[in-house]
Design a protein around this motif. Sequence first.
Motif, PDB file in Angstrom:
ATOM      1  N   LEU A 176       1.088  -1.045   0.112  1.00  0.00           N
ATOM      2  CA  LEU A 176      -0.311   0.379  -0.334  1.00  0.00           C
ATOM      3  C   LEU A 176       1.390   0.988  -0.391  1.00  0.00           C
ATOM      4  N   LEU A 177       0.794   2.075  -0.958  1.00  0.00           N
ATOM      5  CA  LEU A 177       1.777   3.203  -1.717  1.00  0.00           C
ATOM      6  C   LEU A 177       0.642   4.461  -0.722  1.00  0.00           C
ATOM      7  N   VAL A 178       1.448   5.319   0.341  1.00  0.00           N
ATOM      8  CA  VAL A 178       0.521   6.024   0.941  1.00  0.00           C
ATOM      9  C   VAL A 178       0.808   7.787  -0.009  1.00  0.00           C
ATOM     10  N   ASP A 179       0.855   8.638  -0.943  1.00  0.00           N
ATOM     11  CA  ASP A 179       1.192   9.793  -1.212  1.00  0.00           C
ATOM     12  C   ASP A 179       0.534  10.332   0.522  1.00  0.00           C
ATOM     13  N   GLU A 180       1.167  10.993   1.507  1.00  0.00           N
ATOM     14  CA  GLU A 180       1.072  11.340   2.050  1.00  0.00           C
ATOM     15  C   GLU A 180       1.522  13.831   2.241  1.00  0.00           C
ATOM     16  N   THR A 181       1.593  13.691   0.994  1.00  0.00           N
ATOM     17  CA  THR A 181       2.425  15.085   0.866  1.00  0.00           C
ATOM     18  C   THR A 181       1.649  16.413   1.223  1.00  0.00           C
ATOM     19  N   TYR A 182       0.724  16.615   1.723  1.00  0.00           N
ATOM     20  CA  TYR A 182      -0.645  17.206   2.305  1.00  0.00           C
ATOM     21  C   TYR A 182      -0.332  16.815   3.623  1.00  0.00           C
ATOM     22  N   ARG A 183      -0.191  16.011   4.097  1.00  0.00           N
ATOM     23  CA  ARG A 183      -0.066  15.499   5.926  1.00  0.00           C
ATOM     24  C   ARG A 183      -0.355  16.175   6.831  1.00  0.00           C
ATOM     25  N   ASP A 184       0.586  17.528   6.449  1.00  0.00           N
ATOM     26  CA  ASP A 184       0.599  17.881   7.906  1.00  0.00           C
ATOM     27  C   ASP A 184      -0.330  19.381   7.410  1.00  0.00           C
ATOM     28  N   LEU A 185      -1.113  19.323   6.286  1.00  0.00           N
ATOM     29  CA  LEU A 185      -2.109  20.340   6.192  1.00  0.00           C
ATOM     30  C   LEU A 185      -3.556  19.534   6.480  1.00  0.00           C
ATOM     31  N   SER A 186      -3.730  18.959   7.332  1.00  0.00           N
ATOM     32  CA  SER A 186      -4.955  18.505   7.881  1.00  0.00           C
ATOM     33  C   SER A 186      -5.308  19.432   8.743  1.00  0.00           C
ATOM     34  N   PHE A 187      -6.561  19.497   8.020  1.00  0.00           N
ATOM     35  CA  PHE A 187      -7.462  20.638   8.984  1.00  0.00           C
ATOM     36  C   PHE A 187      -7.390  20.388  10.227  1.00  0.00           C
ATOM     37  N   ASP A 188      -7.683  18.919  10.772  1.00  0.00           N
ATOM     38  CA  ASP A 188      -8.870  18.717  11.477  1.00  0.00           C
ATOM     39  C   ASP A 188      -7.719  17.505  12.057  1.00  0.00           C
ATOM     40  N   GLY A 189      -6.525  17.547  11.726  1.00  0.00           N
ATOM     41  CA  GLY A 189      -5.649  16.975  12.246  1.00  0.00           C
ATOM     42  C   GLY A 189      -5.361  15.745  11.369  1.00  0.00           C
ATOM     43  N   PRO A 190      -3.747  14.994  11.141  1.00  0.00           N
ATOM     44  CA  PRO A 190      -3.384  14.288  10.670  1.00  0.00           C
ATOM     45  C   PRO A 190      -3.615  13.359  10.533  1.00  0.00           C
ATOM     46  N   LEU A 191      -4.415  11.591  10.162  1.00  0.00           N
ATOM     47  CA  LEU A 191      -3.644   9.992  10.668  1.00  0.00           C
ATOM     48  C   LEU A 191      -2.637   9.940  11.215  1.00  0.00           C
ATOM     49  N   PRO A 192      -2.964   9.172  11.084  1.00  0.00           N
ATOM     50  CA  PRO A 192      -1.207   8.320  11.629  1.00  0.00           C
ATOM     51  C   PRO A 192      -0.842   7.984  10.131  1.00  0.00           C
ATOM     52  N   LEU A 193       0.499   8.606  10.818  1.00  0.00           N
ATOM     53  CA  LEU A 193       1.455   7.911   9.726  1.00  0.00           C
ATOM     54  C   LEU A 193       1.373   6.673   8.818  1.00  0.00           C
ATOM     55  N   ALA A 194       1.016   6.062   7.298  1.00  0.00           N
ATOM     56  CA  ALA A 194       0.473   5.398   7.238  1.00  0.00           C
ATOM     57  C   ALA A 194       1.331   4.198   7.151  1.00  0.00           C
ATOM     58  N   ALA A 195       2.953   4.425   6.901  1.00  0.00           N
ATOM     59  CA  ALA A 195       3.728   3.637   7.463  1.00  0.00           C
ATOM     60  C   ALA A 195       4.458   2.719   8.649  1.00  0.00           C
ATOM     61  N   SER A 196       3.517   3.601   9.479  1.00  0.00           N
ATOM     62  CA  SER A 196       3.546   3.290  11.039  1.00  0.00           C
ATOM     63  C   SER A 196       2.991   1.865  11.163  1.00  0.00           C
ATOM     64  N   LEU A 197       1.522   1.364  10.336  1.00  0.00           N
ATOM     65  CA  LEU A 197       0.794   0.870  10.100  1.00  0.00           C
ATOM     66  C   LEU A 197       1.271  -0.777   9.974  1.00  0.00           C
ATOM     67  N   GLY A 198       2.076  -0.458   9.414  1.00  0.00           N
ATOM     68  CA  GLY A 198       2.504  -1.907   8.640  1.00  0.00           C
ATOM     69  C   GLY A 198       3.894  -2.016   7.705  1.00  0.00           C
ATOM     70  N   GLU A 199       4.951  -3.212   7.706  1.00  0.00           N
ATOM     71  CA  GLU A 199       5.359  -3.344   7.083  1.00  0.00           C
ATOM     72  C   GLU A 199       5.544  -2.904   5.771  1.00  0.00           C
ATOM     73  N   HIS A 200       4.121  -4.203   5.296  1.00  0.00           N
ATOM     74  CA  HIS A 200       3.857  -3.337   3.622  1.00  0.00           C
ATOM     75  C   HIS A 200       3.519  -2.405   3.227  1.00  0.00           C
ATOM     76  N   VAL A 201       3.780  -1.362   4.137  1.00  0.00           N
ATOM     77  CA  VAL A 201       2.907   0.207   3.820  1.00  0.00           C
ATOM     78  C   VAL A 201       3.900   1.077   3.289  1.00  0.00           C
ATOM     79  N   ILE A 202       3.909   2.060   2.139  1.00  0.00           N
ATOM     80  CA  ILE A 202       5.300   2.636   1.711  1.00  0.00           C
ATOM     81  C   ILE A 202       4.463   4.098   1.942  1.00  0.00           C
TER      82      ILE A 202
END
Length: 366
Positions: free
Chosen positions: A180-206
């Motif tokens: 699972l590839l998640v492009d999180e380029t705008y993560r720091d601009l999440s208006f109601d707070g960011p989701l957990p970093l996707a890569a922290s949720l599994g070794e198969h996540v980038i």
Amino acid sequence: MRYVRMPIEVESPEEYGYGRIRYNLSESSVADRSVAGLGLTIPDLTLLYGEHRGGGELRRLIAETSGGVVADDVLVTVGAAGALFIIATALLGADDHLVVVRPNYATNLETPRAIGCAVTHVELDFESGFRIDPQAIAAAVTSKTRIISVTCPHNPTGTMLSAVELGELVALAKARGCYLLVDETYRDLSFDGPLPLAASLGEHVISVASLSKAYGVPGIRIGWIITRDTALQERFLAAKEQISICGSVIDEWVGEQILTRRDELLTPTLTEMRRRRDRVTEWIAGEDLLDWVAPSGGVVCFPRMRSEPRGGTDAFYKRLLEEHGCYVGPGHWFELPDTYFRLGYGWPTAEELEGGLQAISAALRG
């Protein structure tokens, strides 16, 4: 690789000429910062080959500000575009399959095409609020699927996954044996707070991100890949070494200074971007020729014309630029009809944004 220039780059404002645009609402970042504006004086750096993975302090700061990972999980790249190129070329071949949402940032679509792999686009539609549906993603996965690719917050719509939906995608990719590839380029601009970093949720996540959009420094070309899979990290490092060996020590030094002051820089930016989103919301509410899905993050939105403007869309964009000096990103940049357009509200000054909104309303009416 069968390279083809992307419309979003051919028609970019830097190619057209910034001096020819009065109201530039086509940009997808906050306003560009300067070295002096950041209060930086670049020291007498030795211009050597840097650490191939990226400087240790920079990687530590990226990991610390991302959450749930460590410095060794981070590979510094030439922007997010460089990160996406490394991932695609390292993991996809002619016999592989990619599932990717559309509309999307063009590199997420075009690089896999250049590789020649099979691609299934999961279309995000206006009527469902451009929502990424995990069930639709699951239906597109095959035995040859190597990567599921999504963006959050999404470019060009500014919409976001929920934490539950992100978790469903993480579980789906694990169950089907793909990344699972998640492009999180705008993560720091999440208006109601960011989701957990996707890569922290599994070794198969980038996870992929950069400093370009939220911090206004696309010119230093600092992006990164985060993965907890050490073997995969080595493969990405091998790709980087064959492309560029290492990054720029000057760029990495500037990146360190920015992340050291992350909250100081980001907090006022978020406050201002929320205010600007509210202004665009107010404008859309009073503009009966447009509709939209309100963004939850980033600095872009993707309005849709309720009907063809006078003379058609080509005439609209011509009027908008030539008569009103305003530039937006037409739908074909994202492989959709030109009745859609990307409007960037973070890059222009507040006065330029206001002028641009009024220009759009005028051009819609001819």
